[in-house]
Design an enzyme around this catalytic site. Structure first.
Site, PDB file in Angstrom:
ATOM      1  CG  ASP A 122      -2.205  -0.638   1.069  1.00 28.15           C
ATOM      2  OD1 ASP A 122      -2.742  -0.557  -0.037  1.00 28.15           O
ATOM      3  OD2 ASP A 122      -2.703  -1.240   2.029  1.00 28.15           O
TER       4      ASP A 122
HETATM    5  C1  BGC Z   1       0.390   1.205   6.333  1.00 25.83           C
HETATM    6  C2  BGC Z   1       0.008   0.009   5.511  1.00 25.83           C
HETATM    7  C3  BGC Z   1      -1.474  -0.050   5.341  1.00 25.83           C
HETATM    8  C4  BGC Z   1      -1.989   1.275   4.806  1.00 25.83           C
HETATM    9  C5  BGC Z   1      -3.477   1.281   4.554  1.00 25.83           C
HETATM   10  C6  BGC Z   1      -0.242   2.453   5.779  1.00 25.83           C
HETATM   11  O1  BGC Z   1       0.055   3.518   6.609  1.00 25.83           O
HETATM   12  O2  BGC Z   1       1.775   1.339   6.354  1.00 25.83           O
HETATM   13  O3  BGC Z   1       0.497  -1.163   6.125  1.00 25.83           O
HETATM   14  O4  BGC Z   1      -1.804  -1.078   4.464  1.00 25.83           O
HETATM   15  O5  BGC Z   1      -1.624   2.303   5.666  1.00 25.83           O
HETATM   16  O6  BGC Z   1      -4.235   1.576   5.628  1.00 25.83           O
HETATM   17  C1  NOJ Z   2      -1.670  -3.777   5.443  1.00 18.29           C
HETATM   18  C2  NOJ Z   2      -2.855  -3.843   4.542  1.00 18.29           C
HETATM   19  O1  NOJ Z   2      -3.989  -4.258   5.271  1.00 18.29           O
HETATM   20  C3  NOJ Z   2      -2.618  -4.791   3.403  1.00 18.29           C
HETATM   21  O2  NOJ Z   2      -3.715  -4.763   2.532  1.00 18.29           O
HETATM   22  C4  NOJ Z   2      -1.357  -4.430   2.690  1.00 18.29           C
HETATM   23  O3  NOJ Z   2      -1.155  -5.360   1.660  1.00 18.29           O
HETATM   24  C5  NOJ Z   2      -0.177  -4.401   3.633  1.00 18.29           C
HETATM   25  N1  NOJ Z   2      -0.466  -3.524   4.727  1.00 18.29           N
HETATM   26  C6  NOJ Z   2       1.114  -3.966   2.971  1.00 18.29           C
HETATM   27  O4  NOJ Z   2       1.088  -2.616   2.646  1.00 18.29           O
END
Ligand code: BGC
Ligand code: NOJ
Length: 808
Positions: A483
């Site tokens: 993400d």
């Molecule tokens: C986090 C991710 C997460 C994303 C979506 C980011 O701040 O690092 O792990 O998937 O937020 O909520």
């Molecule tokens: C947490 C999110 O819930 C997931 O969808 C994502 O793939 C990982 N973070 C990595 O960014």
């Protein structure tokens, strides 16, 4: 260092000191009503949606940590304490918290008085039940006072923590004998209230927080408890609470139990009121009547145990290592159930107000859940698919209560659609239920625009093909699995969310990871197309996958590993040419899982590079070198300090991809080493470093660039649970359902000499015995006494038992 131990027979983790390195929590509830409960009783509960239907209040990020929960205070001749130690924190002569599957029992002893509190949400019940048992361990009679306590949340958990100009005036309750009703906003649009009752006459009560604590007192100094005197307060605005006072006399050795019920009740609009201003309490009384005795609680507990015994018997293993067995047989499937239920909404790291159900997350959660309750997996699949857009793209999230796509986050995460194929394929392999592919499912929840579920998968598959970039690789869109790899974002403003900001039009940035995911999903998609009678589509899909593999080898190979992406300007991401972020874990794991470069040797080179550059004793970091400055063209990934989260943290979710990839190459020892490095039961002995629960996975462990290398964060709600389930049970132990039969293809470490797996699937039971010499290739498989070709055991008739012997 440990802070407790596993009790495998009871399927419990037993915490023996309240001073754990962090609150260690558990989940109550199985389907609609849930509670989060820490080892000292902290936490909260909600009905279905942690944001909109929250019953009790919880303050995140508080000082001290984890105050607020369901507390049972004891006033014992001037002395007062709590069995969970916090919040009063008087020394206990004995403390024990047993976190079991969907229940938690907390016991405290002080000065010869024992208080044991069992917490559960009975099956098919919208309530927490707390059974408090007081026992006089001394030689003389004693009398004590028991004060219960919960603090009500004014339902909408976001509003509750922000909108004080309104909500300090809205709180309302009713008190009726031993039962407290919280009815804020029931006078207008709500048709639900909370009820908190006990099965005994009360000596007093409170429903107003200030009256209970005293305005200037802390959680451990409640004036009612300190003085042993309820105020019989009736809340009007401010902060409604529920507290009962019970007077308890105990002869030497005597014990007495009280059953408290904290529940959620809905009334039909026309039956809201008993009389003007007085709520209709009939359904609440029915709820309370079900838990009037300790025996009724025992019966509810027995049902919960049976429920779990049934589920856990779907896959059991005996490996000779209790740490592996307890992960496989108890805790990993348990966490898979929790992630299925919660998605990423409510934990001690997710506040329950921010995130709905993730499209990507929920599909991956299915991988670890389909074998547990296939009917619920089916329903979930149809819900998820109904939020897909007609062009195959998807809302990134949807709300559990409305099951509608969430406009705030929107769409454009180009990996999302493909996860639907992975989730559906897992469900069909487990159940054989091809009929789901013919279900009529809306696009974007529009009943006028529908297609079969298979049509949804087709749009997913073609969404990738229709959105390719300059090298023929899939366009990344807002981001892919990672993400934080935001290649079209270009944000210079601190107030812009990375995930929804797109300052450039995304027609160039490409993802090698999505290519790997696409190739991995293609054989399953093609098989399903064939099963539907679409032979041409199946053929095209296989060709498209073969082509994509070529593109990856041509444009996505960096010499010793797979590239990660091309950015907006066509520059490589995850290449030795980069200044930072030269090698990433995701494409190495997924491309090898997809079989890309296995024949040509690239797969082996890629995994060797992972070992050389990314592996640590605590797991595999996401990339190296970590980003040391903000890269506007890469986005959020470069915002984290090195070693944390997506910036070179150990992202436990994608570690199992490498584990599985190692089994693709037949390297069982390496696969098992990777699996062990993040497995909680193996990390138990370094709990002081790991800090989080030793019975569930965390999303992240700090990477080697971080000063706190090895420290975990974000326990419970992570795709790590499902993927590690897949890695250990299906690829290392090697027993996995496929469309045509049960595959038995273990890839074991030398340390597991013998293995037994019992797998229930499609109504039959398969008893697999493996002897591992490490020498036999191909494996020799004997089914019911007869040697067979290959490792696929055809499905048996329902009710059958199949004996399988495997020599590897
Ligand atoms: C986090 C991710 C997460 C994303 C979506 C980011 O701040 O690092 O792990 O998937 O937020 O909520
Ligand atoms: C947490 C999110 O819930 C997931 O969808 C994502 O793939 C990982 N973070 C990595 O960014």
């Amino acid at each position: 260092m440990r802070f407790g131990h596993f009790d495998d027979d009871a399927r419990e983790y037993v915490i023996t000191t309240p001073r754990t390195p962090y609150p260690w929590i558990n989940y109550l509830g199985t389907e609609q009503f849930f509670g989060l409960i820490s080892h000292s009783g902290g936490g909260y509960c909600f009905y279905r949606d942690a944001r909109f239907r929250r019953l009790t209040r919880y303050r995140y990020n508080n000082v001290p940590t984890d105050v607020g929960g369901r507390y049972y205070f004891i006033h014992d001749g001037g002395d007062f304490w709590t069995p969970g130690w916090a919040p009063v924190k008087r020394d206990l002569d004995r403390f024990e918290c047993r976190h079991g599957l969907s229940y938690t029992q907390i016991t405290g002893e002080r000065n010869g008085l024992r208080a044991e509190v069992l917490h559960l949400v009975p099956l098919a019940t919208n309530a927490e039940v707390h059974r408090v048992t007081l026992k006089n361990l001394g030689k003389s009679p004693r009398s004590a006072k028991l004060f219960s306590f919960v603090e009500f949340c004014l339902w909408n958990a976001w509003d509750d923590q922000t909108n004080y100009q309104r909500n300090f005036s809205t709180g309302e309750v009713e008190v009726d004998g031993s039962t407290i009703y919280h009815k804020t906003e029931y006078r207008e649009r709500r048709d639900h209230y909370a009820v908190y009752g006990v099965n005994a006459p009360v000596a007093g009560f409170d429903t107003d927080r200030e009256s209970f604590f005293g305005l200037w007192n802390s959680w451990g100094e409640a004036q009612v408890v300190a003085e042993g005197r309820s105020r019989d307060s009736v809340a009007s605005g401010w902060a409604p609470i529920g507290s009962h006072q019970l007077a308890v006399s105990l002869a030497p050795g005597e014990e007495k139990s009280f059953v408290f019920v904290l529940g959620y009740v809905e009334n039909p609009a026309e039956e809201k009121w008993e009389r003007p201003g007085v709520i209709n309490k009939t359904p609440a009384r029915e709820l309370l009547a079900r838990f009037q005795s300790a025996d009724q609680v025992d019966a509810a507990m027995a049902e919960i145990r049976d429920y779990w015994s049934g589920m856990l018997s779907k896959y059991t293993a005996r490996t000779g290592d209790p740490r592996v067995d307890r992960m496989v047989n108890i805790w990993n499937p348990y966490q898979c159930m929790v992630t299925f239920n919660m998605s990423r909404s409510a934990s001690y790291f997710e506040t329950g107000i921010g995130r709905g159900m993730g499209f990507r997350d929920s599909n991956q959660d299915l991988l670890g859940f389909v074998h547990l309750v296939p009917e619920r997996a089916r329903e979930r699949i149809l819900d998820i698919a109904a939020t897909q857009f007609p062009d195959g793209s998807a809302y990134h999230q949807y709300q559990p209560l409305t099951k509608r796509g969430n406009n705030d986050v929107g769409s454009g995460f180009n990996d999302d659609p493909v996860w639907l194929i992975e989730g559906v394929a897992a469900y069909i392999k487990e159940t054989g239920d091809l009929s789901i592919l013919k279900e009529d499912v809306p696009f974007d929840n529009d009943p006028k625009n529908t297609g079969t579920l298979f049509e949804h998968l087709k749009r997913s598959f073609h969404h990738v093909l229709n959105n390719r970039g300059p090298h023929g690789l899939p366009l990344i869109g807002r981001a892919d699995w990672n993400d934080c790899l935001n290649l079209n974002c270009f944000s210079e403003q601190p107030d812009e969310p990375f995930q929804t900001t797109g300052n450039r039009v995304g027609k160039t940035a490409e993802s090698v990871f999505i290519a790997g995911l696409f190739v991995h999903s293609a054989p399953d998609y093609a098989d399903l197309a064939e099963a539907m009678g679409f032979a041409d589509e199946a053929k095209d899909a296989r060709e498209a996958a073969a082509q994509m593999s070529q593109v990856v080898l041509e444009h996505g190979w960096d010499g010793d590993w797979f590239l990660r992406a091309y950015d907006f300007f066509g520059q490589k991401v995850g290449s030795r040419e980069c200044e930072e972020g030269q090698i990433f874990i995701e494409p190495q794991g997924y491309c090898v899982m997809a079989g890309i470069g296995v024949e040509g040797g690239q797969a082996g080179r890629a995994l060797d590079s992972v070992k050389a550059r990314l592996a640590t004793a605590h797991g595999i970091v996401l990339h190296q070198p970590a980003y040391t400055r903000y890269h506007v063209e890469l986005g959020e990934i470069s915002t984290y300090p090195p070693g944390y989260k997506e910036n070179a943290g150990i992202f436990c979710h994608n570690n199992p991809w490498v584990t599985i990839a190692e089994t693709v190459l037949g390297r069982g020892d390496q696969a098992f080493d990777y699996w062990k490095s993040t497995a909680p039961a193996f990390r138990e002995e370094i709990s002081e470093v790991h800090r989080l629960e030793p019975y569930c996975y965390a999303q992240m462990i700090a990477g080697r660039d971080a000063p706190r290398h090895g420290e975990a964060k974000n326990a419970w709600l992570t795709g790590t649970a499902a993927w590690n389930w897949v890695a250990i049970t299906q690829h290392i132990l090697g027993v996995r359902p496929e469309l045509a039969g049960l595959r038995v293809s273990p890839c074991l470490p030398g340390s597991i000499g013998e293995l037994e797996v019992t797998r229930q699937c499609r109504g039959a039971e398969y008893r697999v015995k493996v002897t591992n010499s490490g020498k036999r290739k191909p494996a020799r498989v004997v089914v019911d006494g007869k040697p067979v070709e290959g490792t696929l055991v055809p499905w048996a008739a329902e009710g059958g038992t199949v004996k399988i012997e495997v020599a590897v």
